[in-house]
Design a protein around this motif. Structure first.
Motif, PDB file in Angstrom:
ATOM      1  N   ILE A  57       0.842  -1.204   0.000  1.00 27.24           N
ATOM      2  CA  ILE A  57       0.000   0.000   0.000  1.00 27.24           C
ATOM      3  C   ILE A  57       0.874   1.249   0.000  1.00 27.24           C
ATOM      4  CG2 ILE A  57      -1.631   1.348   1.385  1.00 27.24           C
ATOM      5  CD1 ILE A  57      -2.907  -1.285   2.263  1.00 27.24           C
ATOM      6  N   GLY A  58       1.902   1.264   0.860  1.00 29.09           N
ATOM      7  CA  GLY A  58       2.797   2.413   0.897  1.00 29.09           C
ATOM      8  C   GLY A  58       3.536   2.618  -0.411  1.00 29.09           C
ATOM      9  N   ALA A  59       3.980   1.509  -1.025  1.00 31.23           N
ATOM     10  CA  ALA A  59       4.727   1.608  -2.272  1.00 31.23           C
ATOM     11  C   ALA A  59       3.836   2.092  -3.419  1.00 31.23           C
ATOM     12  CB  ALA A  59       5.342   0.250  -2.622  1.00 31.23           C
ATOM     13  N   TYR A  60       2.660   1.491  -3.559  1.00 34.97           N
ATOM     14  CA  TYR A  60       1.772   1.853  -4.661  1.00 34.97           C
ATOM     15  C   TYR A  60       1.202   3.259  -4.509  1.00 34.97           C
ATOM     16  CZ  TYR A  60       1.590  -2.531  -7.261  1.00 34.97           C
ATOM     17  OH  TYR A  60       1.897  -3.592  -8.069  1.00 34.97           O
ATOM     18  N   ALA A  61       0.910   3.682  -3.268  1.00 31.67           N
ATOM     19  CA  ALA A  61       0.352   5.023  -3.067  1.00 31.67           C
ATOM     20  C   ALA A  61       1.304   6.087  -3.603  1.00 31.67           C
ATOM     21  CB  ALA A  61       0.071   5.259  -1.583  1.00 31.67           C
ATOM     22  N   SER A  62       2.581   5.970  -3.264  1.00 30.40           N
ATOM     23  CA  SER A  62       3.557   6.952  -3.745  1.00 30.40           C
ATOM     24  C   SER A  62       3.834   6.787  -5.235  1.00 30.40           C
ATOM     25  CB  SER A  62       4.857   6.823  -2.944  1.00 30.40           C
ATOM     26  OG  SER A  62       5.730   7.886  -3.232  1.00 30.40           O
ATOM     27  N   ALA A  63       3.858   5.523  -5.701  1.00 30.80           N
ATOM     28  CA  ALA A  63       4.131   5.278  -7.116  1.00 30.80           C
ATOM     29  C   ALA A  63       3.069   5.903  -8.009  1.00 30.80           C
ATOM     30  CB  ALA A  63       4.222   3.771  -7.367  1.00 30.80           C
ATOM     31  N   VAL A  64       1.802   5.750  -7.641  1.00 33.17           N
ATOM     32  CA  VAL A  64       0.708   6.311  -8.448  1.00 33.17           C
ATOM     33  C   VAL A  64       0.758   7.829  -8.447  1.00 33.17           C
ATOM     34  CG1 VAL A  64      -1.798   6.567  -8.593  1.00 33.17           C
ATOM     35  CG2 VAL A  64      -0.804   4.319  -8.175  1.00 33.17           C
ATOM     36  N   LEU A  65       0.935   8.420  -7.291  1.00 30.57           N
ATOM     37  CA  LEU A  65       0.944   9.883  -7.199  1.00 30.57           C
ATOM     38  C   LEU A  65       2.100  10.503  -7.978  1.00 30.57           C
ATOM     39  CD1 LEU A  65      -0.053  10.818  -3.528  1.00 30.57           C
ATOM     40  CD2 LEU A  65      -1.287  11.330  -5.624  1.00 30.57           C
ATOM     41  N   THR A  66       3.263   9.895  -7.866  1.00 32.82           N
ATOM     42  CA  THR A  66       4.449  10.511  -8.486  1.00 32.82           C
ATOM     43  C   THR A  66       4.524  10.265  -9.988  1.00 32.82           C
ATOM     44  OG1 THR A  66       5.745   8.551  -7.852  1.00 32.82           O
ATOM     45  CG2 THR A  66       5.817  10.461  -6.380  1.00 32.82           C
TER      46      THR A  66
END
Length: 594
Positions: A57-66
């Motif tokens: 969840i932490g990895a995908y949340a930042s990946a999508v936003l950036t």
């Protein structure tokens, strides 16, 4: 351990192979997740196999936003933590209600669900994953290489370790550690165990989400593979192998598992002449042997080797004395509740009844207790005394009848509410935290007399309150004659001393009514005399006492009135001398007289 962290930091400036830096980076990432599992599993006693999903969840949340929205990785960090905390709060509200083997099975279920969610959402590019994740920029410098992000990873690991150590050495930390002593004991001290469990679950998830954010910007790409059930099991192994009850064990376990796996991957193909996942089999066998020889994990073994021939350095969460003992000068007297006027009604039990199916354990029992009075509840084994105690203290619900305390009807309320109202208790079977110091056990009893939360504990904004709580704990230990044992482990005390310790913990609650379940069991004659003197002193101070006891000599010389039960029914009530010669009482104890 601080030297190890310094050595790890120094690696960034030494001409070591890049592969060493890569391994160290992954050890740091794994350490964060294992640290959360130490808090959740080793200390709070709740097993989770799903932490890898929170990493995802932490990895995908930042990946999508950036990548999709061009946000800064630091905005991605906020989103990663926020989304992880929200998901953990929602899942924890359901999962933390489970107990026994249902709890780990529940974490497996949602761990698998999140893994397949990652692989099937178009927004997350399904199993192909997301690429092109930008590097973290710090003070205008892009951390695009492993050596560049290395210091950031280990700075976050160091801060996280310090934060967890501070948390455990606080009022909130003691409630988390108290969960292993049993929900009933913690609730009797005023701890909201459901909220405490959820807090531990959310904090562990936040550490996993932080690791996921770092992973995404280290790898610059994410896909579901590292966030499956196998990874969740691996994280749990790291915590257990390192020492699940020890904060530094998270780092030791992460380092051992990472280095062992890498070493076997290179060695086994050379020995066996073929490639394959043989390292999983061999490392599993090695870890089984390790846990057989060191069931507490690797860290306690390392500590014993390092301190062989030396005494223990302290009983605090980090090996030092607790915070409250380190700043005694900051202590301020805790507020005390006013005791009711002598003779005023404190407890009124009306037609209390408890049935377990067809078995009536307590059969319409009524009696009252007034302020400044000691009432003994006696009867043969199986008479229903302890069940009645549990009905009064909120551990069990009434089948029928009422319980009134300080003029308010309290049946149906949880134990923590009764503790807040001024009712404290001990237990027939001693319930302590044996690995914690004596004074910390007593400080748990004073939980409701403090107000600082978990964040104040992490930031060390609780020094004055901690000093006050420990000063109160010291006062109660001196009161019952255990002051000299304050810094010993509670589990090292004799059974009789442990019973006295339970009384000190109950007194730290500042009670109006003290419920004592067989307090003299296991005490020697002189200890009983000392206990009786303490109870008489409490009575003179206005504290009301209800006690269950089998030692008739102890009871007869202490109580003002006796209530006698047999087969769940009250058969007699009165002053000790009248009860001594009551025919119904004699028949209950001796089976009848000629």
């Amino acid at each position: 351990m601080a030297l190890w962290l310094l050595a790890m930091a120094a690696m960034a400036f030494l001409p070591v192979p890049e592969f060493w830096i890569t391994l160290a980076n992954y050890i740091g990432l794994y350490s964060l997740v294992a640290l959360g599992l130490v808090l959740l599993t080793g200390i709070a006693g709740m097993t989770s196999f799903g932490q890898a999903a929170f990493v995802g969840i932490g990895a995908y949340a930042s990946a999508v936003l950036t990548t999709a929205y061009g946000a800064s990785p630091w905005i991605g960090l906020l989103a990663a933590l926020a989304l992880t905390v929200l998901a953990a709060a929602a899942l924890g509200a359901i999962t933390m209600r489970l107990s026994g083997h249902y709890l780990p099975l529940g974490t497996i279920a949602w761990g698998l669900s999140l893994f397949y969610l990652f692989g099937n959402l178009e927004l997350l590019k399904k199993f192909d994953g997301i690429t092109g994740i930008p590097a973290i920029s710090l003070f205008g410098f892009d951390l695009h290489a492993g050596r560049h992000i290395y210091l950031l990873i280990w700075a976050i690991v160091a801060l996280s370790v310090v934060a967890v150590l501070h948390l455990l050495d606080s009022r909130t930390g003691r409630t988390i550690r108290a969960l292993k002593g049993g929900v009933v004991m913690a609730e009797s001290c005023g701890v909201n165990t459901a909220r405490t469990k959820l807090l531990a679950f959310v904090l562990a998830a936040a550490l996993a989400g932080l690791s996921g954010w770092l992973y995404a910007h280290l790898q610059r790409a994410v896909n579901p593979t590292p966030f499956g059930l196998n990874a969740g099991i691996g994280y749990l192994f790291m915590a257990v192998v390192g020492g699940a009850g020890h904060v530094w064990g998270a780092l030791a376990g992460a380092a051992l598992m990472t280095l062992l796996g890498d070493w076997l991957q290179g060695l086994l193909p050379q020995l066996l002449g073929q490639s394959g996942n043989f390292e999983v089999i061999v490392s599993g066998m090695i870890l089984i042997l390790l846990l057989q020889r060191a069931p507490g994990g690797l860290w306690p073994v390392l500590v014993r080797l390092a301190q062989r021939g030396l005494g223990r350095s302290g009983n605090g969460a980090d090996g030092r004395p607790p915070l409250g003992l380190r700043f005694p000068g900051a202590a301020q007297p805790l507020a005390r509740r006013s005791q009711p006027a002598t003779g005023s009604p404190v407890l009124d039990v009306r037609q209390a009844r408890k049935a377990f199916g067809g078995l009536v354990a307590v059969n319409d029992v009524s009696f009252a207790l007034n302020a400044g009075e000691i009432v003994g509840l006696i009867g043969p084994n199986g008479a229903g005394k302890s069940t009645l105690f549990n009905l009064i203290s909120g551990v069990l619900p009434l089948t029928a009848g009422e319980v009134h305390f300080m003029g308010e009807r309290v049946d149906g309320q949880p134990s923590r509410k009764l503790a807040a109202a001024g009712m404290a208790r001990t237990f027939q079977h001693v319930r302590l935290l044996p690995a914690m110091s004596v004074i910390e056990n007593v400080a748990i009893g004073a939980h409701l007399r403090g107000h600082k939360g978990w964040l104040a504990g992490v930031l060390r904004l609780n020094r004055t309150e901690e000093a006050s709580l420990f000063a109160e704990a010291r006062t109660q230990l001196d009161r019952v004659g255990l002051g000299e044992a304050a810094t010993r482990e509670a589990g090292s005390l004799a059974l009789g001393q442990q019973r006295i310790l339970e009384i000190a913990r109950a007194l730290a609650c500042d009670p109006v009514l003290l419920l004592l379940d067989e307090p003299a069991a296991g005490l020697r004659h002189q200890e009983k005399l000392a206990l009786a003197a303490v109870l008489r002193q409490l009575r003179s101070e206005g504290v009301s006492i209800l006690l269950v006891e089998h030692d008739m000599d102890f009871v007869m010389g202490l109580v003002d009135r006796l209530v006698v039960m047999d087969f769940g029914t009250r058969i007699a009530e009165g002053e000790p001398e009248a009860i001594r010669y009551n025919p119904a009482v004699i028949e209950a104890y001796l089976g009848g007289v000629e």
